[in-house]
Enzyme design. Sequence first.
Site, PDB file in Angstrom:
ATOM      1  N   THR A 164       0.848  -1.187   0.000  1.00 59.14           N
ATOM      2  CA  THR A 164       0.000   0.000   0.000  1.00 59.14           C
ATOM      3  C   THR A 164       0.886   1.239   0.000  1.00 59.14           C
ATOM      4  O   THR A 164       1.778   1.362   0.831  1.00 59.14           O
ATOM      5  CB  THR A 164      -0.914   0.002   1.237  1.00 59.14           C
ATOM      6  N   ARG A 293     -38.543   0.244  -0.300  1.00 55.86           N
ATOM      7  CA  ARG A 293     -38.836  -0.487  -1.534  1.00 55.86           C
ATOM      8  C   ARG A 293     -40.146  -1.267  -1.369  1.00 55.86           C
ATOM      9  O   ARG A 293     -40.267  -2.105  -0.478  1.00 55.86           O
ATOM     10  CB  ARG A 293     -37.695  -1.445  -1.860  1.00 55.86           C
ATOM     11  N   GLU A 389      -2.976  -8.685   5.336  1.00 63.04           N
ATOM     12  CA  GLU A 389      -2.486  -8.819   6.716  1.00 63.04           C
ATOM     13  C   GLU A 389      -2.846 -10.184   7.319  1.00 63.04           C
ATOM     14  O   GLU A 389      -3.185 -10.308   8.490  1.00 63.04           O
ATOM     15  CB  GLU A 389      -2.999  -7.673   7.583  1.00 63.04           C
ATOM     16  N   THR A 391      -4.405 -13.990   5.533  1.00 60.34           N
ATOM     17  CA  THR A 391      -5.672 -14.502   5.014  1.00 60.34           C
ATOM     18  C   THR A 391      -6.482 -15.164   6.127  1.00 60.34           C
ATOM     19  O   THR A 391      -5.965 -15.452   7.214  1.00 60.34           O
ATOM     20  CB  THR A 391      -5.416 -15.536   3.917  1.00 60.34           C
TER      21      THR A 391
END
Length: 409
Positions: A164, A293, A389, A391
Amino acid sequence: MAEFTMELNDDQKQVRDWIHGFAADVMRPAAAEWDEREETPWPVIQEAAKVGIYSLDFYAQQFFDPTGLGIPMAMEELFWGDAGIALSIVGTGLAAIGVVANGTEEQIGTWIPQMYGTPDDVKVAAFCSSEPDAGSDVGSMRTRAVYDQAKDEWVLNGTKTWATNGGIANVHIVVAVVDPELGSKGHASFIVPPGTPGLSQGQKFKKHGIRASHTAEVVLEDVRIPGNCLLGGKEKLDERLARARERARSGGGERVKNAAMATFEASRPAVGAMAVGTARAAYEVALDYAKTRTQFGRPIIDNQGVAFQLADMRTQIDAARLLVWRASWMAVAGRPFESAEGSMSKLFASEVAQKVTAQAVQILGGNGFTREYPVERMHRDSAIYTIFEGTSEIQRLVIARTISGMPIR
């Protein structure tokens, strides 16, 4: 030591509401645009810096919250806003944790401010651990760091991946092998200062989710850094390596943690909090949609099939948050993770996020499958929590080895 509580105090509630306001007013309106652009949202990061969210002081205040709830509370609200933008805002924190967990006071004071920059000139940092052939298996790491005693310099060579902010960072924290014979115990972390020759960005990844967060390879070719850029210092490293060699010769004794594992152990509950934030965001969209809805003459929430899904979603989110809060409190209270409670929180919360966001898409039906509604993006984003970090499979391995008494390698 603070007593464990499930009630935020007034100061924490004020901070939570402040972050929530930023997430709602600044991050959410920008989320779809930066997801489509797949670029680092520098203007949003700068806005976060201007209000004080993207800063060393902010994270220090949350990190040192005596209840342990400052960081998970902040992560949940930011990732409720948008996971991709939030990761761009908090991604520097993983590198900062690496320095705090392994560095000296002088290194912390020197380098962490350079990771963030200023509100007028924001910077980011990168934590570089994974490699093309060494993701979950950190023992297979190949990036080497060799000490040049004559010049008091370390020379780094190798390729990192899935970093990252990799390549665009002002400061890179790189985990490298200093003693290959010791496996993962022969690793150390290094600070690569801004503009160091030999460090370059490799491939930038086009991702399924968290597209507003920059993820790339970092290539290290004869990267020379001063000796004092070894996190913790050489004396501490030599002592740790000597203990590891002695343990290897004796076949037992004291466990020696490697630098990457120390960083991940400190950050896993925070990742769980990120997952909780994304799950909560999707649940809230689905709940509002189900109330408004109308099908067959009534709101779809009146249908038991929809109502029960929402009940399960809310229950799982709250359970995940409690696991995260427990682990965070244990960490600040100095309680050992005797059953891998940090990994438990990350495992459960990340899988809840995937399940809840998928249910949200289902409740919205065809609308949930379009980019006109945010649950589609949230579902894509949620996939990362079960991967980075550590699995879900690695978390289960850590938990299983911890409760069985087996060593974690």
